[in-house]
Design a protein around this motif. Sequence first.
Motif, PDB file in Angstrom:
ATOM      1  N   THR A 325       0.856  -1.195   0.000  1.00 23.34           N
ATOM      2  CA  THR A 325       0.000   0.000   0.000  1.00 23.34           C
ATOM      3  C   THR A 325       0.885   1.236   0.000  1.00 23.34           C
ATOM      4  O   THR A 325       2.035   1.185   0.425  1.00 23.34           O
ATOM      5  CB  THR A 325      -0.925   0.063   1.234  1.00 23.34           C
ATOM      6  OG1 THR A 325      -0.117   0.116   2.407  1.00 23.34           O
ATOM      7  CG2 THR A 325      -1.851  -1.135   1.292  1.00 23.34           C
ATOM      8  N   LEU A 326       0.306   2.329  -0.490  1.00 26.86           N
ATOM      9  CA  LEU A 326       1.012   3.619  -0.538  1.00 26.86           C
ATOM     10  C   LEU A 326      -0.046   4.713  -0.684  1.00 26.86           C
ATOM     11  O   LEU A 326      -1.207   4.411  -0.980  1.00 26.86           O
ATOM     12  CB  LEU A 326       2.038   3.634  -1.672  1.00 26.86           C
ATOM     13  CG  LEU A 326       1.568   3.864  -3.116  1.00 26.86           C
ATOM     14  CD1 LEU A 326       2.755   3.931  -4.041  1.00 26.86           C
ATOM     15  CD2 LEU A 326       0.582   2.801  -3.580  1.00 26.86           C
ATOM     16  N   PRO A 327       0.300   5.978  -0.460  1.00 25.57           N
ATOM     17  CA  PRO A 327      -0.696   7.033  -0.645  1.00 25.57           C
ATOM     18  C   PRO A 327      -1.248   6.994  -2.070  1.00 25.57           C
ATOM     19  O   PRO A 327      -0.480   6.877  -3.024  1.00 25.57           O
ATOM     20  CB  PRO A 327       0.108   8.330  -0.405  1.00 25.57           C
ATOM     21  CG  PRO A 327       1.262   7.919   0.445  1.00 25.57           C
ATOM     22  CD  PRO A 327       1.587   6.512   0.011  1.00 25.57           C
ATOM     23  N   ALA A 328      -2.572   7.101  -2.212  1.00 31.22           N
ATOM     24  CA  ALA A 328      -3.195   6.997  -3.527  1.00 31.22           C
ATOM     25  C   ALA A 328      -2.605   8.023  -4.493  1.00 31.22           C
ATOM     26  O   ALA A 328      -2.478   7.764  -5.687  1.00 31.22           O
ATOM     27  CB  ALA A 328      -4.707   7.198  -3.399  1.00 31.22           C
ATOM     28  N   SER A 329      -2.199   9.172  -3.949  1.00 31.42           N
ATOM     29  CA  SER A 329      -1.660  10.226  -4.811  1.00 31.42           C
ATOM     30  C   SER A 329      -0.335   9.825  -5.451  1.00 31.42           C
ATOM     31  O   SER A 329       0.082  10.414  -6.440  1.00 31.42           O
ATOM     32  CB  SER A 329      -1.462  11.503  -3.996  1.00 31.42           C
ATOM     33  OG  SER A 329      -0.606  11.239  -2.899  1.00 31.42           O
TER      34      SER A 329
END
Lengths: 434, 434
Positions: A325-329
Amino acid sequence: MTLVVQKYGGSSVADAECVQRVARRVAAAREAGHDVVVVVSAMGDTTDELIDLAGRITSGPAGRELDMLLTAGERISMALLAMAVTELGHHATSFTGSQAGLVTDAAHGRARIVEVAPARIRTALAAGSVVIVAGFQGMAQDTQDVTTLGRGGSDTTAVALAAALGADLCEIYTDVDGVFTADPRIVPTARLMPAVSHEEMLELAAHGAKVLHSRCVEFARRYGVPLRVRSSFADDVGDDPLTGRGGTRITSTTEGRTDHAMEDPLISGIAHDRSQAKITVVGIPDKPGAAAAVFTALAGAGCDVDMIVQNVSAEATGCTDISFTLPASAAKSALDALKGVEESSGFLGLRHDDRVGKLSVVGAGMRAHPGVSATLFSALAETGVNIQMISTSEIRISVVVHVDDLEAAVGAAHTAFGLDSEQIEAVVYGGTGR
Amino acid sequence: MTLVVQKYGGSSVADAECVQRVARRVAAAREAGHDVVVVVSAMGDTTDELIDLAGRITSGPAGRELDMLLTAGERISMALLAMAVTELGHHATSFTGSQAGLVTDAAHGRARIVEVAPARIRTALAAGSVVIVAGFQGMAQDTQDVTTLGRGGSDTTAVALAAALGADLCEIYTDVDGVFTADPRIVPTARLMPAVSHEEMLELAAHGAKVLHSRCVEFARRYGVPLRVRSSFADDVGDDPLTGRGGTRITSTTEGRTDHAMEDPLISGIAHDRSQAKITVVGIPDKPGAAAAVFTALAGAGCDVDMIVQNVSAEATGCTDISFTLPASAAKSALDALKGVEESSGFLGLRHDDRVGKLSVVGAGMRAHPGVSATLFSALAETGVNIQMISTSEIRISVVVHVDDLEAAVGAAHTAFGLDSEQIEAVVYGGTGR
């Protein structure tokens, strides 16, 4: 003499009336006998409006000039607050970040504090003045240019000043009453936590609790700065900062919990985060160096990866899947970076899912209680929520679920860990008088 | 390398589009091969809006805090202009007054420049950058606090920097085409002056011409800085600052007038001023010390007296009348101050008239031509305008008339001195190409 640092965010100083309300709070702290240093953000939407203005002129402003532009906002609010405090009969002096001695590196837009040299603040305090400091800004050590500290910058300014000045307390004023066991907008039975440890707060902040930025909590933990989060809109203006009981205290131990220490809960609170995306690298050879190639590419693209799960390798193919996972941005640049190493690392494909949510259960009590994961997983199962990924730390368990399941999952976990206010309201509220 | 300093006022940078228009002008000057330093005011009404905000909080803000508040405006415009110039492919660096080395005294709201130490500007210019500087602001020498320069402060910043840097030209951009022989709104035949001397401009500015502030002209005269006043809205963007012919040049001699030196007019222009009031001290004893008592009282109240006329004493009473003019805004405090010395100085009464206007005829040619007053007084007499007061300098004659007569008086004088454009248009405009 005791020293209190208070920080007020943009919504607390949104207009002239709000500035006057804040001034009454500052004056009350002074009248209670404390030295007071106030850190203030730009008024309301000022910063966004300035960013808009810049956007009408250029799509890629130089960091130095953008920082010069944005720091105008705090200059306005700090001067107005100094006037409002003076109007209440107390001497007040405002300082920019540079004047306050906030020395940073030269990374415009996300500068790190290198040193705090608050000589002018000490002089003004010694002369009996309330000191107002512009949050979010500093001066670069080498270039003497104005810098901004980026996200969480004003909270971090307050904690850094509190550490440098040896303050007895750093109060973070915001538009909510404090830190809750879960977001009250999705868990109506959530209750205000009277106290939480730095460590727990750090996990909550890092995993979605928006009331404090993790950078400020990390700073407070490192330098042992006692924090208190409270609302600038509450009617407890005369409440002495050091002895008052409103809001949430964040301290290096759970010493603040004396009023219900016997019933110290296993779990402090539940954080949730909808801002992440999940990427799966499909069919990557399960051999040394393959995963390293993937994450080296991501690091090179500046992607801040959070949770990582690697499946057990399929014996037939010798391949596995890696999800993270990672920031959607950051998803787009991550996917671009991964496509660049598709051939060299030999994976078969990429899957991207931005319909995910993360739930995190945080509690220092978890250390001594091995049953926490079982309780969480059972609660989610009974609610029909499927778990996609799991990660844990010493005092936290996080799970990734479908975003549509997130609210139900948070509510179920809140109930399962006995956090609902019907169950323990008497104990908690009896103590705080709120 | 030649160096040009350009100053743009608030109306020239009122919004993002205006800022981009100014950037094109700055870029053109750079592309013409000059080093360029730009001084910029706050956008449009920003300063007034900030003063309004302060007024909602306090009726008497501390000068230090008000200056901190107001200087935010130029920080915004200078950063935006730097971005806009960069967007056009030139390197640009912005500096606050403090960063630019504008050292002042500590008189907040009306600080005087003590020293200009533009080391950072020189370094940036040497590195090939366009330099943008916040007008109107500096840093106090002793306290290191931010100061503002008060009225005319941005123009003065530009001239001070031009002097310190040895600039070849200081251009003052505004929303009119230059300096006219009279205000075109009341004299439709007024024409643009292609050139005027520092001395003449100083008289015009001090007596009502609003295009430049007298403080800036005085500074330019003292340090021999060549000025040029022109419009930022004109379509002469590509016009080289040093050789272009638009606007009005203000130089230490009338050397700029080479194109019509043979017909150098006796009179350069007519200024008018509606902002004054007249006070008459009636029946004051005509003996040593009486007048001194009156003007000592006025000086003590901070009143800036302009013209003074003392009547011939009446033999019967040994008393006289003294009339003087001063800014209408100062009339009340002047009257209060005079009432305080009514008994000690022995005058009989005070008369106050704010329905007055002042007309000033200015021209270096006047020195060699004794007939100027006669021409002016005849023209006014023919127009039926009564003269209330007269004062003169070496290159100026001013008269006070009833405010209702002012426009007719300005028109009559403009015609009498041969300034109307029908009469000399061919000579002037033939030379300037405008």
